[in-house]
Design an enzyme around this catalytic site. Structure first.
Site, short mmCIF file in Angstrom:
data_model
loop_
_atom_site.label_atom_id
_atom_site.label_comp_id
_atom_site.label_asym_id
_atom_site.label_seq_id
_atom_site.Cartn_x
_atom_site.Cartn_y
_atom_site.Cartn_z
N TYR A 11 -3.03 0.74 40.68
CA TYR A 11 -2.41 1.83 39.90
C TYR A 11 -3.43 2.89 39.49
CZ TYR A 11 -0.21 3.85 35.69
OH TYR A 11 0.28 4.68 34.72
N PHE A 73 -12.58 -1.29 39.86
CA PHE A 73 -11.28 -1.51 39.22
C PHE A 73 -10.76 -2.92 39.47
CE2 PHE A 73 -11.07 3.11 40.05
CZ PHE A 73 -10.63 3.58 38.84
N ALA A 74 -11.14 -3.50 40.64
CA ALA A 74 -10.46 -4.71 41.10
C ALA A 74 -10.49 -5.82 40.04
CB ALA A 74 -11.13 -5.21 42.38
N ALA A 75 -9.34 -6.21 39.57
CA ALA A 75 -9.23 -7.28 38.58
C ALA A 75 -7.76 -7.61 38.37
CB ALA A 75 -9.83 -6.83 37.25
N SER A 117 -11.66 -2.67 28.87
CA SER A 117 -10.36 -2.64 28.21
C SER A 117 -10.52 -2.72 26.71
CB SER A 117 -9.54 -3.84 28.69
OG SER A 117 -8.37 -3.96 27.94
N TYR A 141 -8.16 -12.64 29.53
CA TYR A 141 -8.33 -11.34 30.19
C TYR A 141 -9.41 -10.53 29.46
CZ TYR A 141 -7.48 -6.45 31.25
OH TYR A 141 -7.65 -5.14 31.58
N LYS A 145 -13.33 -9.28 30.76
CA LYS A 145 -13.84 -7.90 30.74
C LYS A 145 -15.11 -7.81 29.90
CE LYS A 145 -10.87 -5.86 33.35
NZ LYS A 145 -11.25 -5.08 34.52
N ARG A 219 0.83 1.48 20.08
CA ARG A 219 -0.19 1.55 21.13
C ARG A 219 -0.58 3.01 21.37
NH1 ARG A 219 -0.13 -2.95 20.09
NH2 ARG A 219 0.05 -4.80 21.40
N GLY A 282 -0.07 -13.17 21.17
CA GLY A 282 -1.31 -12.42 21.40
C GLY A 282 -1.18 -10.91 21.30
#
Ligand code: UFG
Length: 328
Positions: A11, A73-75, A117, A141, A145, A219, A282
């Site tokens: 994305y 970015f790959a994750a 993030s 996650y 990061k 957010r 969470g």
């Protein structure tokens, strides 16, 4: 000299590739296509399918293209999934990330822009969140990061690797060409658009009893085009010899779940029924960035991140791609 973009078919990666190529940059993409889409890239983008941590493949990419820098970015990036399947996140994000950055350092690549993030902060102690705020993630996650942030910092000290870690808040919206298509989709705006399109009957609202004015979580939504622009500026900062840094990417303004849904009703002029469900484990009640430092270091301003523009761009993309990226 080329820029390696891992996760470049995803994305945010695909919009960044679009921005880089519009500026005449040479780009090469490495993506495993688990969440990414080959169709998100122009056919002439040099593309390798594989894992970001595949050392042999990275050596081949480095051999075929003279690599100057990497935007990583790959994750995997789904908070709930990371709680249920932490091994997947530590293997994919941490293990592959270590292998990738080490392999690139061996190949002489000394500049990395890293997708971090706001999940690295966990439950914030104060709002807005500055880069100096305590980092104590509330899910695997976020830990994955944060681990890569620490690795990059150590590699700078020991090996002189220069990096910018960009801590995204809530990425949203679309460019003309590229938009959001996750499998499964968990994010608020695409889920609400699915209801507007009649693909889903009702929006699940995960909790309305948070300590916020309307009871739903708040957010900081940032347009994917503004995110992509910040990556390009971070790369330029490193090319100018700028220091390694950690930077927030948000607008400084927060919107509640109900406010986002109302904005989508106004833009789409569709009926959008909601159903209140239990809170998602969470989910913090409020995440809003203080982007002051980023604006100063990168001379960056969110140019298109007002909520209406974000929603309109996402809606226009979905109208053009009702099933996301599918071969015609
Ligand atoms: N929400 C709903 N219904 C939905 C989807 C989401 O009510 O169908 C709510 C969530 O509970 C949350 C808000 O909408 O309160 C935003 O949820 P998203 O899933 O869109 O985004 P998150 O804030 O959970 O996650 C985002 C990024 C993560 C990142 C995280 C940091 O997607 O990658 O911010 O907390 F780690």
């Amino acid at each position: 000299m080329a820029i390696l973009v891992t996760g470049g078919a995803g994305y945010i990666g695909s919009v960044t590739v679009e921005g880089l190529r519009a500026r005449g940059e040479a780009v090469v993409v490495l993506d495993d296509l688990v969440q990414g889409h080959r169709l998100a890239l122009d056919a002439d983008v040099p593309f390798y399918q594989g894992n970001a941590g595949d050392r042999k493949l990275l050596a081949r990419v480095a051999h075929d293209h003279k690599l100057e820098a990497c935007i990583h970015f790959a994750a995997l990036a789904s908070v709930g999934e990371s709680v249920a399947e932490p091994a997947k996140y530590f293997e994919n994000n941490v293990e592959q990330g270590i292998a990738m950055i080490s392999a690139l350092a061996q190949q002489g690549v000394r500049r990395v822009v890293f997708s971090s993030s706001c999940a690295t902060y966990g439950e914030p102690e104060q709002i807005p969140i500055t880069e100096q705020s305590r980092q104590w993630p509330t899910n695997p996650y976020g830990w994955s990061k944060l681990f890569l942030e620490r690795l990059l910092d150590s590699y700078d000290t020991a090996y002189g690797l220069k990096f910018v870690a960009l801590r995204y808040f809530n990425a949203a919206g679309a460019s003309e060409k590229c938009g959001e298509h996750h499998k499964p989709e968990t994010h608020l705006i695409p889920n609400v658009l699915s209801v507007a399109l009649g693909e889903q009957p009702v929006v699940p609202v995960f909790g309305n009893n948070y300590p916020t004015p309307d009871g739903t979580p708040i957010r900081d939504y940032i347009h994917v085009i503004d995110l992509a622009d910040a990556h390009i500026r971070a790369l330029e900062h490193l090319r100018r010899g700028g220091q390694s840094d950690f930077l927030n990417l948000g607008t400084g303004h927060g919107f509640s779940v109900f406010e986002v849904i109302e904005c989508i009703r106004e833009v789409t002029r569709r009926k959008i029924p909601v159903h209140i469900e239990s809170p998602r484990p969470g989910d913090p009640s409020r995440l809003v960035a203080d982007p002051t430092k980023t604006k100063a270091v990168l001379a960056w301003e969110p140019a298109v991140s007002d909520l209406r523009s974000i929603v309109r761009s996402a809606w226009n993309w979905r109208l053009r791609h009702p099933s996301g990226y599918v071969a015609q």
